[in-house]
Enzyme design. Structure first.
Site, PDB file in Angstrom:
ATOM      1  N   HIS A 144      48.794  50.590  46.258  1.00  0.00           N
ATOM      2  CA  HIS A 144      48.841  50.534  44.791  1.00  0.00           C
ATOM      3  C   HIS A 144      49.793  49.416  44.322  1.00  0.00           C
ATOM      4  O   HIS A 144      50.702  49.644  43.525  1.00  0.00           O
ATOM      5  CB  HIS A 144      49.281  51.876  44.206  1.00  0.00           C
ATOM      6  N   ARG A 194      40.737  52.547  39.906  1.00  0.00           N
ATOM      7  CA  ARG A 194      41.098  53.953  40.019  1.00  0.00           C
ATOM      8  C   ARG A 194      40.414  54.538  41.244  1.00  0.00           C
ATOM      9  O   ARG A 194      39.239  54.275  41.503  1.00  0.00           O
ATOM     10  CB  ARG A 194      40.677  54.739  38.758  1.00  0.00           C
TER      11      ARG A 194
END
Length: 310
Positions: free
Chosen positions: A273, A225
């Site tokens: 990502h 994250r």
């Protein structure tokens, strides 16, 4: 008939359109999967992505569970209208993808591949890297993904140590926990991988003080994250030469703005990502198994602990 509402990215619906009904039928479940529910009170299960417009679950009074298509649930777990059981996604494809990303980038930095690929002067430098058994890796986060990555790296003979906020035990991997444990694993590691969920306790986990514990020249890999790392502290450590490199797959704002300093920093690698993604073939099996369990009165898989946030 069991009514299942798909409420996630429309662009991904085509990947689930046929496989979900087929697997439900194969499991002996008389179910219909829809993308719209004029009568929310008739819905039994919701296939959900936290990015979806649906944010108020109040009307879904019969819903037995909300089954997330994402591994991370920080964007939904605090929703006060969500009183139904919430299950996060854990599927083999997502785990395999994460393992491949972590192993690939660990080997990149371990072997010093960049100095051969980016070698405009054509310098002949036959310096060999150390062996994997001489490199220490800290795996911050020993959940399903972290444990799988730790085991894969250990199988390549890296010295892997795991860390988590609470005590964990994983066969073959020395595990630490708490603040003292974090300092211990950071101080001796050449590569630090962050695979923790975003919670109030993990936000800015790697701040200036803790980055200061890290071994000079160490590398950070963050496929977890974006909020796990204090961006300013990271950049300061890279600029000062305290850290060797940071390979980042997740960010506080996504897509990462084109003018963000990470794009142009010589010691930062940005990947968009892509470390791990939910693949419909594997995810659909997890969704159907949870429906089978719900209909049979059995415990759900990967049930989220609301108090812990994951």
């Amino acid at each position: 008939m069991t009514l299942c509402l798909y409420f996630a990215a429309p662009a991904v619906w085509d990947e689930y359109r046929e496989i979900l009904p087929a697997l439900l039928a194969e499991a002996g479940i008389d179910a219909e999967v829809v993308t719209e529910a004029p009568k929310p009170a008739a819905v039994d299960y919701i296939f959900y992505a936290p990015s979806a417009p649906l944010q108020d679950f109040t009307a879904f009074t019969r819903c037995k569970a909300v089954l997330s298509l994402w591994a991370g649930v920080e964007r939904i777990v605090g929703n006060a209208t969500l009183t139904q059981p919430l299950c996060r996604m854990v599927d083999t494809g997502l785990t395999e993808g994460m393992v491949e990303w972590v192993v690939g980038h660990s080997l990149r930095h371990h072997l010093g591949i960049d100095r051969h690929i980016v070698n405009p002067g054509h310098i002949w430098d036959p310096t060999c890297p150390p062996l994997a058994r001489e490199r220490r890796v800290a795996m911050l986060g020993m959940g399903a993904l972290g444990t799988a990555c730790a085991r894969a790296l250990a199988a390549l003979n890296f010295q892997v140590q795991g860390w988590s906020r609470t005590e964990k035990s994983v066969q073959g991997i020395p595990c630490f926990h708490g603040e003292a444990g974090l300092e211990a694993v950071l101080r001796g590691s050449d590569i630090v991988v962050t695979l923790l969920p975003k919670t109030p306790e993990t936000e800015n986990l790697l701040d200036a003080r803790r980055i200061g514990w890290m071994k000079p020249g160490a590398v950070i890999l963050n496929p977890g994250r974006g909020a796990l790392i204090d961006d300013a502290a990271l950049l300061a450590a890279l600029d000062a030469g305290a850290l060797g490199h940071a390979t980042l797959d997740v960010f506080r704002v996504e897509p990462l703005p084109a003018d963000h300093v990470f794009w142009r920093h010589p010691k930062v690698t940005v990947t968009p990502h892509i470390a791990a993604d939910t693949r419909a073939t594997g995810a659909a099996k997890v969704l159907v198994e949870n429906i089978r369990r719900g209909e049979a009165g059995e415990p759900f898989l990967h049930l989220v602990d609301r108090a812990r946030g994951y």
